[in-house]
Write a protein that holds these residues in place. Structure first.
Motif, PDB file in Angstrom:
ATOM      1  N   VAL A 103       0.865  -1.183   0.000  1.00  0.00           N
ATOM      2  CA  VAL A 103       0.000   0.000   0.000  1.00  0.00           C
ATOM      3  C   VAL A 103       0.898   1.228   0.000  1.00  0.00           C
ATOM      4  CG1 VAL A 103      -1.822   1.258   1.221  1.00  0.00           C
ATOM      5  CG2 VAL A 103      -1.753  -1.251   1.312  1.00  0.00           C
ATOM      6  N   SER A 104       0.697   2.121  -0.944  1.00  0.00           N
ATOM      7  CA  SER A 104       1.581   3.282  -1.057  1.00  0.00           C
ATOM      8  C   SER A 104       1.531   4.140   0.202  1.00  0.00           C
ATOM      9  CB  SER A 104       1.174   4.134  -2.272  1.00  0.00           C
ATOM     10  OG  SER A 104      -0.060   4.771  -2.044  1.00  0.00           O
ATOM     11  N   LYS A 105       2.644   4.830   0.450  1.00  0.00           N
ATOM     12  CA  LYS A 105       2.742   5.666   1.651  1.00  0.00           C
ATOM     13  C   LYS A 105       1.654   6.742   1.695  1.00  0.00           C
ATOM     14  CE  LYS A 105       5.435   5.781   5.286  1.00  0.00           C
ATOM     15  NZ  LYS A 105       5.670   4.582   6.106  1.00  0.00           N
ATOM     16  N   PRO A 106       1.352   7.427   0.570  1.00  0.00           N
ATOM     17  CA  PRO A 106       0.279   8.429   0.610  1.00  0.00           C
ATOM     18  C   PRO A 106      -1.078   7.835   0.979  1.00  0.00           C
ATOM     19  CG  PRO A 106       1.664   8.778  -1.307  1.00  0.00           C
ATOM     20  CD  PRO A 106       2.074   7.469  -0.719  1.00  0.00           C
ATOM     21  N   GLN A 205      -7.648  -4.492   0.340  1.00  0.00           N
ATOM     22  CA  GLN A 205      -7.540  -5.143  -0.964  1.00  0.00           C
ATOM     23  C   GLN A 205      -8.930  -5.433  -1.537  1.00  0.00           C
ATOM     24  OE1 GLN A 205      -5.305  -5.701  -3.142  1.00  0.00           O
ATOM     25  NE2 GLN A 205      -6.340  -7.176  -4.470  1.00  0.00           N
ATOM     26  N   ALA A 206      -9.814  -6.007  -0.735  1.00  0.00           N
ATOM     27  CA  ALA A 206     -11.170  -6.294  -1.198  1.00  0.00           C
ATOM     28  C   ALA A 206     -11.903  -4.995  -1.515  1.00  0.00           C
ATOM     29  CB  ALA A 206     -11.933  -7.091  -0.142  1.00  0.00           C
ATOM     30  N   ALA A 207     -11.659  -3.955  -0.723  1.00  0.00           N
ATOM     31  CA  ALA A 207     -12.322  -2.672  -0.958  1.00  0.00           C
ATOM     32  C   ALA A 207     -11.842  -2.032  -2.259  1.00  0.00           C
ATOM     33  CB  ALA A 207     -12.056  -1.734   0.210  1.00  0.00           C
ATOM     34  N   ALA A 208     -10.542  -2.112  -2.528  1.00  0.00           N
ATOM     35  CA  ALA A 208      -9.999  -1.547  -3.761  1.00  0.00           C
ATOM     36  C   ALA A 208     -10.631  -2.205  -4.980  1.00  0.00           C
ATOM     37  CB  ALA A 208      -8.476  -1.717  -3.780  1.00  0.00           C
ATOM     38  N   GLN A 209     -10.830  -3.506  -4.907  1.00  0.00           N
ATOM     39  CA  GLN A 209     -11.467  -4.227  -6.011  1.00  0.00           C
ATOM     40  C   GLN A 209     -12.958  -3.903  -6.106  1.00  0.00           C
ATOM     41  OE1 GLN A 209     -10.452  -6.126  -8.488  1.00  0.00           O
ATOM     42  NE2 GLN A 209      -8.274  -6.083  -7.966  1.00  0.00           N
ATOM     43  N   ALA A 210     -13.618  -3.818  -4.949  1.00  0.00           N
ATOM     44  CA  ALA A 210     -15.069  -3.594  -4.937  1.00  0.00           C
ATOM     45  C   ALA A 210     -15.439  -2.218  -5.472  1.00  0.00           C
ATOM     46  CB  ALA A 210     -15.613  -3.767  -3.518  1.00  0.00           C
ATOM     47  N   TYR A 211     -14.608  -1.212  -5.183  1.00  0.00           N
ATOM     48  CA  TYR A 211     -14.971   0.150  -5.555  1.00  0.00           C
ATOM     49  C   TYR A 211     -14.265   0.668  -6.806  1.00  0.00           C
ATOM     50  CZ  TYR A 211     -17.449   0.602  -1.117  1.00  0.00           C
ATOM     51  OH  TYR A 211     -18.344   0.433  -0.083  1.00  0.00           O
ATOM     52  N   TYR A 212     -13.061   0.169  -7.077  1.00  0.00           N
ATOM     53  CA  TYR A 212     -12.311   0.727  -8.202  1.00  0.00           C
ATOM     54  C   TYR A 212     -11.734  -0.318  -9.152  1.00  0.00           C
ATOM     55  CZ  TYR A 212     -12.763   5.108  -5.669  1.00  0.00           C
ATOM     56  OH  TYR A 212     -13.273   6.215  -5.033  1.00  0.00           O
ATOM     57  N   ARG A 213     -11.954  -1.615  -8.870  1.00  0.00           N
ATOM     58  CA  ARG A 213     -11.478  -2.703  -9.735  1.00  0.00           C
ATOM     59  C   ARG A 213      -9.958  -2.672  -9.894  1.00  0.00           C
ATOM     60  NH1 ARG A 213     -16.327  -2.864  -9.000  1.00  0.00           N
ATOM     61  NH2 ARG A 213     -17.952  -3.051 -10.574  1.00  0.00           N
ATOM     62  N   VAL A 214      -9.252  -2.279  -8.852  1.00  0.00           N
ATOM     63  CA  VAL A 214      -7.785  -2.288  -8.873  1.00  0.00           C
ATOM     64  C   VAL A 214      -7.301  -2.965  -7.600  1.00  0.00           C
ATOM     65  CG1 VAL A 214      -7.654  -0.171 -10.234  1.00  0.00           C
ATOM     66  CG2 VAL A 214      -7.574  -0.034  -7.732  1.00  0.00           C
ATOM     67  N   ASP A 215      -6.028  -3.348  -7.586  1.00  0.00           N
ATOM     68  CA  ASP A 215      -5.424  -3.868  -6.368  1.00  0.00           C
ATOM     69  C   ASP A 215      -5.064  -2.715  -5.443  1.00  0.00           C
ATOM     70  OD1 ASP A 215      -5.574  -6.540  -7.121  1.00  0.00           O
ATOM     71  OD2 ASP A 215      -3.684  -6.438  -8.241  1.00  0.00           O
ATOM     72  N   ALA A 216      -4.855  -3.027  -4.173  1.00  0.00           N
ATOM     73  CA  ALA A 216      -4.557  -1.997  -3.183  1.00  0.00           C
ATOM     74  C   ALA A 216      -3.297  -1.224  -3.543  1.00  0.00           C
ATOM     75  CB  ALA A 216      -4.410  -2.631  -1.804  1.00  0.00           C
ATOM     76  N   ASP A 218      -2.341  -0.294  -6.338  1.00  0.00           N
ATOM     77  CA  ASP A 218      -2.553   0.616  -7.461  1.00  0.00           C
ATOM     78  C   ASP A 218      -3.520   1.750  -7.146  1.00  0.00           C
ATOM     79  OD1 ASP A 218      -0.858  -0.865  -9.148  1.00  0.00           O
ATOM     80  OD2 ASP A 218      -2.473  -2.305  -9.546  1.00  0.00           O
ATOM     81  N   LEU A 219      -3.950   1.853  -5.911  1.00  0.00           N
ATOM     82  CA  LEU A 219      -4.868   2.934  -5.532  1.00  0.00           C
ATOM     83  C   LEU A 219      -4.185   4.294  -5.640  1.00  0.00           C
ATOM     84  CD1 LEU A 219      -6.529   1.419  -2.328  1.00  0.00           C
ATOM     85  CD2 LEU A 219      -7.732   2.003  -4.456  1.00  0.00           C
ATOM     86  N   THR A 220      -4.906   5.263  -6.175  1.00  0.00           N
ATOM     87  CA  THR A 220      -4.407   6.634  -6.165  1.00  0.00           C
ATOM     88  C   THR A 220      -4.683   7.262  -4.789  1.00  0.00           C
ATOM     89  OG1 THR A 220      -6.501   7.586  -6.927  1.00  0.00           O
ATOM     90  CG2 THR A 220      -4.943   6.832  -8.617  1.00  0.00           C
ATOM     91  N   VAL A 221      -4.107   8.423  -4.552  1.00  0.00           N
ATOM     92  CA  VAL A 221      -4.357   9.114  -3.283  1.00  0.00           C
ATOM     93  C   VAL A 221      -5.836   9.465  -3.157  1.00  0.00           C
ATOM     94  CG1 VAL A 221      -3.792  11.125  -1.883  1.00  0.00           C
ATOM     95  CG2 VAL A 221      -2.024  10.058  -3.287  1.00  0.00           C
ATOM     96  N   GLU A 222      -6.425   9.928  -4.265  1.00  0.00           N
ATOM     97  CA  GLU A 222      -7.849  10.291  -4.242  1.00  0.00           C
ATOM     98  C   GLU A 222      -8.712   9.085  -3.879  1.00  0.00           C
ATOM     99  OE1 GLU A 222      -5.629  10.957  -6.606  1.00  0.00           O
ATOM    100  OE2 GLU A 222      -6.250  12.645  -7.880  1.00  0.00           O
ATOM    101  N   GLN A 223      -8.407   7.936  -4.494  1.00  0.00           N
ATOM    102  CA  GLN A 223      -9.173   6.726  -4.215  1.00  0.00           C
ATOM    103  C   GLN A 223      -8.954   6.253  -2.780  1.00  0.00           C
ATOM    104  OE1 GLN A 223      -7.574   4.302  -7.351  1.00  0.00           O
ATOM    105  NE2 GLN A 223      -9.139   4.922  -8.843  1.00  0.00           N
ATOM    106  N   GLY A 224      -7.720   6.322  -2.326  1.00  0.00           N
ATOM    107  CA  GLY A 224      -7.429   5.937  -0.950  1.00  0.00           C
ATOM    108  C   GLY A 224      -8.154   6.815   0.046  1.00  0.00           C
ATOM    109  N   ALA A 225      -8.239   8.119  -0.270  1.00  0.00           N
ATOM    110  CA  ALA A 225      -8.947   9.038   0.628  1.00  0.00           C
ATOM    111  C   ALA A 225     -10.431   8.694   0.686  1.00  0.00           C
ATOM    112  CB  ALA A 225      -8.750  10.476   0.161  1.00  0.00           C
ATOM    113  N   TYR A 226     -11.007   8.260  -0.432  1.00  0.00           N
ATOM    114  CA  TYR A 226     -12.427   7.858  -0.426  1.00  0.00           C
ATOM    115  C   TYR A 226     -12.630   6.611   0.434  1.00  0.00           C
ATOM    116  CZ  TYR A 226     -16.925   6.016  -1.901  1.00  0.00           C
ATOM    117  OH  TYR A 226     -18.202   5.501  -1.904  1.00  0.00           O
TER     118      TYR A 226
END
Length: 768
Positions: A103-106, A205-216, A218-226
């Motif tokens: 999971v990225s630092k941001p 990981q499950a949330a990243a797939q459920a909401y954005y169809r990406v792995d944890a 690969d989440l952007t900062v914006e997606q992580g904030a959501y």
């Protein structure tokens, strides 16, 4: 003798020397209180209690160890059963633990910014927040708040969601020990991997797939904030199903997370200013939830969560989510397997099989929802949520974002009878009371126009008609005036008593047109209360809820008498006329499967054809069917349904009434009649003449019409003979053209909510 000795030797007087050398009782009492509560004693007691508390805490700290992960953290599924005990579905858990390095630092810091900015500096606890939580728990206020990430992780993984003082104290001790023994990265990884994010997703990981169809990773900062913002209220903040207020709240919290990151120097201000809200992708249903199963499971879960909050088991919606989704529940639903199959079959045969998106694009935009309720028990025996849970996530049976239109009119009549309301001329409102059914007639109150003049369907003019006929024909102008006659506050109060969510609705004349939002579940409850003679009947999908460590007592679905039996039965009696001589007769009255069954009901069609309804009932079954125009492409806005299914207009007397009849008459074994205590309406012998009253819009200077009503348009003069016109033409008064010995005739304009009359009009126009 010194000065001090002389002062002591002097006799005491005034306040110090009471008569007889004794102090007054008041002074003695005051001195006694001072002796009991001296500053030394108060301070000493305070420090003594502090030392005692510290000692107790030291003992707790020594006694309580960091436990193994609790059983809930290891998760087990829920079991869902039909009313007969057979298995409907089982739910599993969608979770995959990932290392914090993935999971990225941001994104990591987004979670810290959302929940606990001092996470990297604190000792694992927030004493002020914990004290507040303990006080709220002891005082029964419920909401806690203020927990650190460490405390939340301890609660999720090592303890339970129970709201007790013991659990809170354990949480405090374990959090302190965990913070000393484990690294901050270990705790943060545990927190983001054990938290629940909604959509059945546990862990990032499950949330990243459920909401954005990406792995944890690969989440952007914006997606992580959501995702970080979601943790506060997963159900309320899921963009796909959130209300307008819910979307506003989660967007505000998303901004809060990013602003905190800037404040902590974890995010560059210029980078922050260029960020846009990352709208999540549409949800995907879980395997095994295809067809109607997913809708039923979601509806049962929602009902259980609501009950857990209501009875105090959960502090808020977020904790209720965690309790239900943690698993271990066996839920038996009230859903009758045979009736459920029959409802699905009726929708398929009377609607979906007739829709062809390849031929007509609008056919892809038609959504159906339906709920069937036993009015004697409140049991939801069947529910139709949409074409397929895996294809259309929103449950059309419980969504409340479409107008119920004219299915609200019975509520106005119920309020009129209940309140013994009168017209503007002081005439009691009954089924036979006359009203002016002229389209766009200004509504008046005390001789003044209120600034509301609703158009009737297709601008049909009806002249003076009875309330019964106005209900049969669904005449807007009549019920708009009736709402003012009753008082809109009383109308909305009655709506709330019957089961509508009317608390936040404004009591304005426009509500008489059913302009608020409502769901088939909600309208089924309103009509079930009418069917149950005015006793509050709340549609209930859960029959029983069992869990290995907790018990839930479900409230009685049948409540108190909310309106009088006379009012409820009068409305039922009037609504039989809608079926036998109104907008539902083509689909219901003349249905060959009816076999003499008595039926009451009401059609409804919004003026822009975005929704169409039929809610009807027999003595033993209430079913509400709604059709909703929804754009097939995201963001799924409400759209019109004109032309769908090859029909010029989708109206309540068409597809909805046909679905209702195919289902109801298919599952009705024996015919029955309503047991009504009223002398009004179509179900009883009508009075010989209607109530004599002027319509509210008439002035004293007007003379009663003596001419024979015809279907001539208003522009024609009285000397003209009435030409042949379609039934939808406006009625006006004219001199009689027939010999006086002939009986007068009166023909009302056709109602566009009635498909039979609509077809007749089209045929007549083609002939002309």
């Amino acid at each position: 003798m010194g000065r001090a000795e002389r002062r002591r030797a002097q006799p005491r007087g005034g306040r110090r020397g009471a008569p007889g050398g004794r102090r007054s009782s008041a002074a003695a009492g005051h001195t006694g209180i001072r002796r009991l509560f001296t500053w030394k004693k108060i301070v000493g007691t305070f420090f003594g209690l502090c030392l005692l508390g510290m000692g107790a805490f030291v003992v707790l700290y020594m006694v309580i160890d960091i436990p193994e992960g609790n059983a809930d953290a290891k998760r087990q599924g829920n079991v869902y059963k039909y009313s007969d005990g057979t298995i409907m579905a089982r739910s599993g858990f969608n979770r995959e633990v990932v290392d914090l390095a993935n999971v990225s630092k941001p994104v990591q810091r987004a979670f810290v910014a959302a929940e606990n900015k001092t996470f990297y500096k604190d000792a694992g606890v927030d004493l002020k927040g914990t004290a507040r939580g303990l006080f709220n728990t002891l005082s029964g206020k419920g909401a806690q708040g203020g927990s650190t990430i460490t405390q939340q992780y301890v609660k999720n993984y090592y303890l339970t969601q129970d709201r007790t003082v013991t659990r809170k104290l354990k949480e405090l001790v374990i959090s302190l020990k965990l913070d000393r023994e484990k690294s901050k990265d270990h705790i943060l990884a545990g927190y983001i991997n054990t938290s629940y994010y909604g959509r059945g997703a546990y862990g990032i990981q499950a949330a990243a797939q459920a909401y954005y169809r990406v792995d944890a990773e690969d989440l952007t900062v914006e997606q992580g904030a959501y995702l970080a913002a979601l943790l506060q209220a997963p159900s309320q903040y899921d963009w796909a199903v959130a209300t307008e207020d819910g979307r506003k709240l989660v967007r505000n919290r998303w901004n809060y997370v990013l602003d905190n990151m800037v404040e902590e120097d974890w995010l560059d201000r210029s980078e922050r200013s260029g960020m846009t809200f990352p709208v999540p992708k549409e949800p995907k249903g879980a395997p095994g939830m295809a067809g109607q199963t997913g809708y039923l499971v979601d509806a049962a879960d929602a009902a259980l969560k609501k009950q857990l909050v209501a009875d105090g088991t959960a502090e808020d919606a977020g904790q209720a989510d965690a309790l239900v989704d943690a698993g271990g529940w066996t839920l038996t639903l009230n859903i009758d397997k045979k009736k459920q199959a029959a409802l699905e079959k009726a929708v398929r045969a009377r609607l979906t099989d007739r829709l062809d998106p390849k031929e007509r694009e609008v056919d892809a935009d038609v959504q159906a929802g339906a709920v069937s309720v036993n009015p004697k028990t409140g049991a939801v025996v069947a529910m139709y949520g949409g074409v397929d849970y895996l294809k259309h996530f929103t449950n059309n049976a419980t969504r409340a974002d479409y107008q119920p239109a004219s299915t609200f009119k019975p509520v106005i009549l119920a309020a009129a009878v209940e309140e013994r309301a009168e017209t503007q001329d002081g005439v009691p409102i009954t089924a036979s009371t006359l009203y002016d059914g002229t389209s766009e007639r200004p509504v008046v109150d005390g001789g003044r126009e209120v600034g509301f003049a609703p158009e009737n369907e297709d601008d049909g003019n009806y002249g003076d008609i009875t309330v019964q006929t106005a209900m049969n024909k669904s005449v807007n102008s009549v019920f708009a005036q009736m709402g003012i006659d009753v008082g809109m506050e009383k109308v909305m109060e009655t709506a709330g008593k019957l089961g509508m969510d009317a608390e936040d609705l404004q009591a304005v004349p426009a509500q008489t047109l059913g302009s608020m939002g409502a769901s088939p579940l909600e309208m089924a409850g309103v009509y079930a209360t009418l069917d149950n003679h005015g006793r509050k009947t709340t549609p209930t999908i859960i029959k029983s809820a069992e869990h290995r460590v907790r018990t839930v007592t479900l409230p009685d679905a049948i409540g108190e008498q909310v309106i009088s039996r006379e009012a409820a039965d009068t409305v039922t009696s009037v609504l039989t006329g809608v079926v036998d001589d109104g907008t539902a007769r083509a689909a219901v009255r003349d249905n060959p499967l009816r076999d003499g069954q008595q039926v009451a009901g009401k059609t409804g069609t919004s003026d822009d054809n975005k929704s169409a309804w039929f809610t009807g009932y027999t003595p033993d079954l209430v079913t509400s069917v709604g059709l909703f125009g929804e754009d097939d492409e995201p963001p799924h806005k409400q759209v019109q349904m004109y032309g769908a299914g090859g029909e010029e207009r989708v109206n309540g007397g068409g597809f909805p009434a046909q679905i209702w009849a195919a289902y109801t008459f298919g599952v009705t074994k024996e015919t029955s009649e309503f047991d009504l205590e009223t002398n009004q309406g179509a179900a009883v012998e009508p009075p010989s003449t209607p109530s004599a009253t002027q319509s509210p819009s008439q002035t004293p200077s007007q003379e009663p019409a003596t001419e024979e009503p015809t279907t001539a348009p208003p522009s024609q003069t009285p000397s003209q003979t009435p030409p042949t016109q379609p039934p939808s033409q406006t009625p006006t008064t004219q001199p009689p053209t027939q010999p006086p010995t002939d009986p007068p005739t009166f023909e009302l304009p056709g109602d566009p909510d009635d498909p039979e009359q609509q077809q007749q009009q089209q045929q007549q126009q083609r002939q002309e």
